[in-house]
Design an enzyme around this catalytic site. Structure first.
Site, short mmCIF file in Angstrom:
data_model
loop_
_atom_site.label_atom_id
_atom_site.label_comp_id
_atom_site.label_asym_id
_atom_site.label_seq_id
_atom_site.Cartn_x
_atom_site.Cartn_y
_atom_site.Cartn_z
N GLY A 2 -8.20 0.96 -17.74
CA GLY A 2 -7.52 0.98 -19.04
C GLY A 2 -6.02 0.97 -18.87
O GLY A 2 -5.51 0.67 -17.79
N ASN A 3 -5.32 1.26 -19.94
CA ASN A 3 -3.86 1.31 -19.86
C ASN A 3 -3.36 2.43 -20.77
O ASN A 3 -4.14 3.04 -21.49
CB ASN A 3 -3.24 -0.04 -20.21
CG ASN A 3 -3.60 -0.47 -21.61
OD1 ASN A 3 -3.18 0.12 -22.59
ND2 ASN A 3 -4.44 -1.51 -21.71
N ARG A 4 -2.05 2.67 -20.73
CA ARG A 4 -1.52 3.86 -21.40
C ARG A 4 -1.13 3.61 -22.86
O ARG A 4 -0.49 4.49 -23.47
CB ARG A 4 -0.31 4.39 -20.61
CG ARG A 4 -0.71 4.94 -19.25
CD ARG A 4 0.52 5.40 -18.47
NE ARG A 4 1.33 6.31 -19.24
CZ ARG A 4 2.66 6.38 -19.17
NH1 ARG A 4 3.30 5.58 -18.36
NH2 ARG A 4 3.32 7.24 -19.90
#
Ligand code: C5P
Length: 424
Positions: free
Chosen positions: A214-216
């Site tokens: 995922g990412n932030r």
């Protein structure tokens, strides 16, 4: 347009002298104009002038006319309230809902559309407090006209000049016309009748039933755009990837998780949309295969290699096809520290993706993600920097939408402007 009861609020800035032109134009257009100046405004322009031009008595004092309950009567009777100039102080008071003078009471006692024309020095206009107050007012449906860019009172120049009276009058009357024509259940604003698709959040690419890549991205900027668009009258489809914040109200919410799910929803929603804003952080790669069972640690000390495959670039896919009538807005989150290089990256990305506008923001360990504030540069067609905006994500959202509205208006004009006849 049938004659309207219009309140013109004038506040204490030097541009108050130009407000006389606003009053005069409205009176000459056949409207019944009631001027409510603040005490500060009367230091710049005299009451007799305002009474003569408006052809009505002018009141300022909250404690005059108590028998006729004037502090609410003026607002209740109004079809439209125009505040020109609106100083930073008045904007702050309006945002807070203060009613310590006749103008504050008039606004609070009214359900009429409110149009404000800010005028102040550039530093005050750019101050985060003013930006946040303007964003609050816009979210409540207040129409903000200007400020224009140009020579200010001193030797300085920049954004902060009050818009010209004819521009204010045209915007104010347009606003009433838009309110009148909008269906009763249809909120009004400069995006009234428009369909805006916003993708927000960050995609997750599953590895196994318990893990993902995922990412932030928190989704805050995308949600702010969705909320701002809705408050400006748009019908909003929000395609939400794993949001870490509360769902906004009033949007058609479509939840997704992976890039492929996001693509399917965006492509479907983009049909017939006036604007597509790709604010979501979409994973560029996904695991080639997803394990049905939790991937176990190896007993050896060997590392683990994941094989990834490219995800489709959704924005580039939309941008590579002709998209008349749909404005494509992309985002680019870059870690580039140098401003010039950041803008150059944005230009290249806009071109590569075929987006009409590209919003570039700098991200880093402590910048961009999850924060409530943002700073962006918007790149337009032909690579120009159309605007720079910083402040709360809601205020940045409105600044981006200002560019969107202006693009939609220009495109509509271009489409309706008759072509010069071809020379024979
Ligand atoms: O190439 P980059 O990821 O920096 O581009 C960002 C822009 O492209 C964003 O608007 C994002 O939503 C969009 N994008 C996309 N599909 C991808 C990757 C990014 O639409 N697979």
């Amino acid at each position: 347009m049938s004659p309207l009861n219009i309140v013109v609020g004038i506040t204490g800035g030097i541009a108050a002298y130009k407000a006389v032109g606003v009053v005069r134009a409205l009176v000459l257009a056949g409207h019944d104009v009631h001027v409510v100046p603040t005490e500060g405004a009367l230091r710049f322009v005299g009451r007799p002038t305002l009474e003569a031009i408006s052809r009505n008595p002018v009141h300022t004092d909250l404690y005059e006319g108590v028998a006729e309950v004037r502090h609410v009567a003026i607002g209740q009777a109004a079809d439209l309230i125009v505040i020109a100039p609106a100083t930073a102080n008045t904007i702050a008071k309006l945002a807070t809902g203060l009613a310590d003078d006749l103008l504050g009471n008039t606004v609070l006692a009214s359900e009429a559309p409110v149009v404000i024309a800010p005028a102040m020095h550039t530093e005050m206009w750019r101050h985060p407090a003013t930006r946040a107050n303007i964003a609050t007012l816009r979210s409540r449906g207040v129409t903000v006209v200007g400020p224009a860019v140009g020579q200010l009172t001193g030797s300085d120049s920049g954004p902060g000049r009050m818009a010209e009276p004819e521009v204010i009058v045209a915007a104010a009357l347009d606003r009433v016309a838009a309110s009148a024509s909008a269906a009763a259940h249809h909120p009004t604003g400069d995006l009234g009748g428009r369909r805006v698709v916003v993708s927000a959040g960050g995609t997750r690419e599953p590895l196994d039933p318990v893990r993902f890549l995922g990412n932030r991205s928190s989704g805050k900027q995308g949600i702010a755009i969705a909320e701002a668009a809705r408050s400006r009258g748009a019908e909003v489809i929000l395609i939400a990837a794993n949001l870490e914040v509360a769902d906004p109200e009033g949007c058609d919410l479509r939840r997704v998780s992976t890039a492929l799910e996001l693509r399917d929803e965006v492509v479907a929603a983009a049909q017939g949309a006036d604007v597509v804003v790709m604010a979501a952080a979409v994973a560029d790669y996904r695991p080639v295969s997803v394990s049905d069972a939790k991937i176990k640690k190896d007993t050896s000390d060997a590392g683990l290699t994941l094989e990834l495959v490219r995800n489709p670039d959704i924005l580039a896919g939309l941008g590579s096809e002709p998209h008349p009538g749909t404005l494509l807005v992309g985002f680019a989150a870059e870690t580039e520290p140098d401003d010039e290089h950041l803008v150059a990256l944005g230009r290249a990305k806009r071109e590569a993706k075929g987006a009409d506008l590209l919003v570039v923001n700098r991200v880093g360990w402590n910048e961009g993600f999850a924060s409530d504030e943002n700073a962006v540069v918007v790149i337009g067609a032909n690579g120009d920097v159309v605007t720079r905006a910083h402040g709360t994500k809601l205020s940045v959202a409105h600044d981006i939408l200002d560019v969107v509205v202006s693009e939609l208006t220009t495109t509509a004009r271009a489409a309706t402007t008759p072509k010069e006849p071809e020379p024979t």
